[in-house]
Structures are given as structure tokens and as C-alpha cells.
Design a protein around this motif. Structure first.
Motif, short mmCIF file in Angstrom:
data_model
loop_
_atom_site.label_atom_id
_atom_site.label_comp_id
_atom_site.label_asym_id
_atom_site.label_seq_id
_atom_site.Cartn_x
_atom_site.Cartn_y
_atom_site.Cartn_z
N LEU A 109 38.06 46.10 37.49
CA LEU A 109 39.51 46.12 37.74
C LEU A 109 40.06 44.71 37.52
O LEU A 109 39.39 43.73 37.84
CB LEU A 109 39.81 46.52 39.19
CG LEU A 109 39.75 48.00 39.56
CD1 LEU A 109 39.68 48.13 41.08
CD2 LEU A 109 40.96 48.75 39.03
N THR A 110 41.28 44.62 36.99
CA THR A 110 41.90 43.30 36.90
C THR A 110 42.60 42.97 38.21
O THR A 110 42.95 43.88 38.99
CB THR A 110 42.94 43.22 35.76
OG1 THR A 110 44.02 44.10 36.08
CG2 THR A 110 42.33 43.62 34.42
N LEU A 111 42.82 41.68 38.43
CA LEU A 111 43.53 41.25 39.64
C LEU A 111 44.92 41.90 39.70
O LEU A 111 45.40 42.27 40.77
CB LEU A 111 43.69 39.72 39.65
CG LEU A 111 42.40 38.90 39.71
CD1 LEU A 111 42.74 37.41 39.72
CD2 LEU A 111 41.57 39.25 40.94
N LYS A 112 45.54 42.05 38.52
CA LYS A 112 46.89 42.62 38.49
C LYS A 112 46.88 44.09 38.89
O LYS A 112 47.73 44.53 39.66
CB LYS A 112 47.49 42.46 37.08
CG LYS A 112 48.98 42.75 37.04
CD LYS A 112 49.56 42.56 35.64
CE LYS A 112 49.82 41.10 35.36
NZ LYS A 112 50.60 40.90 34.12
N PRO A 132 46.36 34.80 34.24
CA PRO A 132 45.26 34.73 35.23
C PRO A 132 45.05 36.06 35.97
O PRO A 132 43.94 36.37 36.39
CB PRO A 132 45.70 33.64 36.20
CG PRO A 132 46.71 32.83 35.46
CD PRO A 132 47.38 33.77 34.50
N GLU A 133 46.11 36.84 36.09
CA GLU A 133 45.98 38.13 36.78
C GLU A 133 45.23 39.17 35.94
O GLU A 133 44.91 40.24 36.43
CB GLU A 133 47.36 38.69 37.15
CG GLU A 133 47.88 38.17 38.46
CD GLU A 133 48.90 39.14 39.04
OE1 GLU A 133 50.00 39.21 38.47
OE2 GLU A 133 48.56 39.83 40.02
N LEU A 134 44.96 38.86 34.68
CA LEU A 134 44.15 39.78 33.88
C LEU A 134 42.66 39.45 33.99
O LEU A 134 41.83 40.06 33.33
CB LEU A 134 44.62 39.81 32.42
CG LEU A 134 45.93 40.58 32.20
CD1 LEU A 134 46.38 40.51 30.75
CD2 LEU A 134 45.79 42.06 32.60
N LEU A 135 42.31 38.49 34.82
CA LEU A 135 40.89 38.29 35.17
C LEU A 135 40.38 39.54 35.86
O LEU A 135 41.10 40.18 36.62
CB LEU A 135 40.74 37.11 36.14
CG LEU A 135 40.81 35.69 35.58
CD1 LEU A 135 41.04 34.72 36.72
CD2 LEU A 135 39.52 35.34 34.85
N THR A 136 39.11 39.88 35.61
CA THR A 136 38.53 40.99 36.36
C THR A 136 37.99 40.48 37.69
O THR A 136 37.68 39.30 37.84
CB THR A 136 37.38 41.67 35.59
OG1 THR A 136 36.31 40.74 35.48
CG2 THR A 136 37.82 42.14 34.21
N LEU A 137 37.84 41.40 38.64
CA LEU A 137 37.27 41.03 39.94
C LEU A 137 35.88 40.42 39.76
O LEU A 137 35.50 39.49 40.45
CB LEU A 137 37.17 42.27 40.84
CG LEU A 137 38.49 42.96 41.22
CD1 LEU A 137 38.19 44.16 42.12
CD2 LEU A 137 39.42 41.99 41.94
N VAL A 149 36.04 36.80 38.58
CA VAL A 149 36.44 35.94 39.70
C VAL A 149 35.25 35.70 40.62
O VAL A 149 34.96 34.56 41.01
CB VAL A 149 37.62 36.57 40.49
CG1 VAL A 149 37.94 35.74 41.72
CG2 VAL A 149 38.85 36.70 39.60
#
Lengths: 237, 237
Positions: A18-21, B15-20, B23
């Protein structure tokens, strides 16, 4: 200001993809709307969806949109049934509630969201798409392969109609990815029997429970739902 | 047990398209290794990388691998220079420290990781790839388009050599995506002048500061670094 409807891609199945968004939006919305059709499929997408949403503590927000069973022998996802689903979605929309529709994979490739987008546009309702990691990269990543190097294209195909169609695509691209195979693997089997290639691998239920990876040059899968596989073929040099 | 080296895709820039998963791994590692070459490029990837890593509070872990400047008129990313970079990476590897290499976009498509993977394999060092959201979906998503519908393939091409190559790909696919254009847009301009199409759009610096979206049928971009664009072309029916 009216709330938009969010269309969120959940990624290929591993909740950590899953992405953070997507996580932020799913935590913000009031309801996550899912068609009951997801329960009817052989691949029980509902269970996979629940696993992902539980991981981010959003499973309590699911609202199942009850769909009538499809008529015997009739395809399940017809435009009429999609419209029925979208109308039921809009019954929950009042401009104040935050709603999310979800799909496995990404929203922009072979997803059912393009008709939803046009329909919402027609009704004057804003929608916002939130990308998910696309499923078609799975056979590359899970086999430690790259999808493409600098020179050499990739062709992503829906269910091809003939073995020749795959072979033709490999004349123009280094790699071919097949998805949404709905002929029970018939064309793929024919292709494997009649053509040669460097690599041919398929992943069944990538990143999901029951995942299996096949080297198609050694073993052709039996008894699996080919709709749930992604195939990667790389041409002979 | 020795630590593997992680190869992490940072996604296209938001940056919100980073995956969990990305991260988690970036938070777990001791060092995030980046080539100083990223500072030399016209597109200053280093700044974009820093923005992303700051967002998840991991920018302090960056270790810049100093690379000698490339000789005048010589290409910057040669196999020899890549090997030099990887050797310098391995100076930090002792089997105990957790190291991450990073790339924008995904690791599996047009990334520099395939040579790194072979090199680590040769040295007997385990590497684990962590996917990032791929950049090539940007022009679809940012224009509210789908990359592909159920029937009709997508071809993703590195810099094509002729306008005819693009046209040929559109005979076999509904959509063509062009990336890593390194001829200053020459072939694309020629294609736009000589062929017709339904949609032709390009996104410069997708999801990054200075993002620009062009409708190529109305305006051909001037003065931008085409290497930092992704182009989507959809054929006339």
C-alpha cells in the motif's frame, strides 16, 4: 464544498505494498464501498480485500453493496451490472460523507474504474484517483528479474487471442506481460507448445495467500484460475 | 546470518507514493547510499531524493558515494563507472550493517539495479528488492486517463529510434508510453509532425517540484530535459 469520491488502488495483495497516500485516504473516509460480487468470484477477492484493510485497521468501514446474482451462463461484469453497482454507490453519496471505492492493483490499468470515472463525471461528482502498486510487475520482482532494461520495450497485454499475437509482440518488445487471462490458459498453452523463449514464468495469486510461481518451460499450471495469474515472457535473443 | 543489501524504489517523486514496505526498510537500515552523480545531473535527483527521505525522517542516514567527474564529452553512466560505484558501496558492507541503495520509480523497470544485482550475486551477497511505484503511470494518472482498458495492450518503450517505431507499436497496442528520452525529443517531435493520434500527452518531472503537463497536440515542450518526461500516446481508432 462537496466531498469527492476516492478511487483507491490497494496494490497487488501484500498490505505493505500500500502507498502512504492510499493509507491516509482510506483512514480519512467514512465508508469503503465494495461490491458483493467480490464474494462470488472463485478467487474470493473479498477475503484479500479484508486482509489488506485489516492491516491498516480500516476493515470496519467496509460497506458491501449487494448485487443480484448474475443470470446463469451470463457474464458477471456487464456494463449494465456495473451501472447498477455505481447507482448503489451513489445512494451513499450526499456530498458530505467521504466515500472510497477500491480495487486490487492500480486504478489505471485493467481496472473497472474507467467507467466509474465517466459516470461520476456525467453526474457532476468529482472523483480523485489514488494509485496502487500495479500487479503486473509481480512476475519480474518475485523472480528477481527486471521488467525491462534500458533498450527493449515491455508490452502488457490483456488476454491475447492467439499464440501468434504473443510472438508478434515479442518481435517488438524484449518482454511481454500477460494479465487477466480469461480463456483458462488455452492461448498461453498453445504458445508454449509452439514457440521458444528465454524466460516464461507465471505467478498465481502474487503477494496473496496461496501464491505460486511457475517456470512455464518446465511445468504448465493445472487447476488454477488463470485470471489470477500474471505471466512474463522474455524472447530468445 | 549476514545482512542483505536492500534495493529500494522510492516511487515517482511524491513522498506519499512510497509504499509502507519501502518506509519500513528505509527506517530499519543504517545507511542509505547515494552516488554523488545525482548532484551532477541537470535534474538534480539528489534534491528530489532528499525531499522524499526527509518526509519519512530518513535523510540523516544518507551516505554520499563520491564519484570522480566523468571525462568531458563522455557518457556519465558507463558500465565501468557503475562498477566503481558498486565497489564503493561494498566498502560499507560488512555483513552487519544494514545498507540500502535507492532509485526513483521502481527497481524493476529502466533502473540501474539489474547490474547491481548481478554484481552482488557474483560476490555472494544477498540483495532484496523493494518495489517502488513506477513512474511510467504518471501521464495516465495525472491526466485522468487509464493506461489500458480490458482489451488493448500497453507498450512501454525506452527512447525509440524513429517515429516509425512508435507508429508500429501503436498498431499492436492501444497505448504507448515513452520513457528515458535521451535524444532531446527529436524522434517524438518527428512523430508528432508526421502521424496522427487521439491523445498525446507528456509529463515533465511528474510528482516533483516544477511538474508540468503538456498536451503534445497543442504544444511541443521547449527547453526541458526530455529525460525527465514520460509520454503517453493513444492511437486513433
Amino acid at each position: 464544498m462537496k466531498e469527492p469520491i476516492y478511487a483507491v488502488g490497494l496494490g497487488p495483495g501484500d498490505p505493505e505494498l500500500l502507498t502512504l497516500k492510499a493509507v491516509r485516504i482510506l483512514k480519512e473516509v467514512d465508508y469503503i464501498l465494495v461490491s458483493s460480487s467480490n464474494k462470488l468470484n472463485t478467487f474470493s477477492a473479498m477475503e484479500d480485500i479484508l486482509t489488506i484493510l485489516k492491516f491498516i485497521d480500516c476493515d470496519k468501514k467496509i460497506k458491501v453493496i449487494e448485487m443480484p446474482p448474475s443470470e446463469k451462463g451470463m457474464p458477471h461484469f456487464t456494463p449494465e451490472r456495473r451501472k447498477l453497482f455505481l447507482d448503489k454507490v451513489l445512494e451513499h453519496y450526499d456530498g458530505k460523507r467521504k466515500l472510497a471505492l477500491i480495487t486490487m492493483g492500480d486504478i489505471s490499468i485493467y481496472s473497472s474504474f474507467s467507467d466509474a470515472f465517466s459516470y461520476f463525471l456525467e453526474k457532476g461528482i468529482e472523483h480523485i484517483g489514488i494509485n496502487g502498486f500495479p500487479s503486473f510487475i509481480a512476475p519480474a520482482t518475485l523472480n528477481g528479474l527486471t521488467l525491462a532494461e534500458f533498450k527493449g520495450g515491455v508490452s502488457i497485454m490483456g488476454c491475447p487471442e492467439s499464440a501468434e499475437e504473443i510472438d508478434e509482440a515479442l518481435k517488438h518488445n524484449t518482454t511481454v506481460v500477460l494479465m487477466k487471462i480469461n480463456d483458462d490458459g488455452k492461448v498461453l498453452r498453445d504458445y508454449m507448445n509452439r514457440f521458444t523463449q528465454d524466460i516464461a514464468t507465471c505467478v498465481y495469486r502474487a503477494y496473496l495467500g496461496g501464491q505460486r510461481i511457475y517456470d512455464l518451460k518446465k511445468e504448465f499450471p493445472e487447476g488454477i484460475d488463470f485470471f489470477m495469474t500474471v505471466v512474463l515472457i522474455r524472447k530468445s535473443k
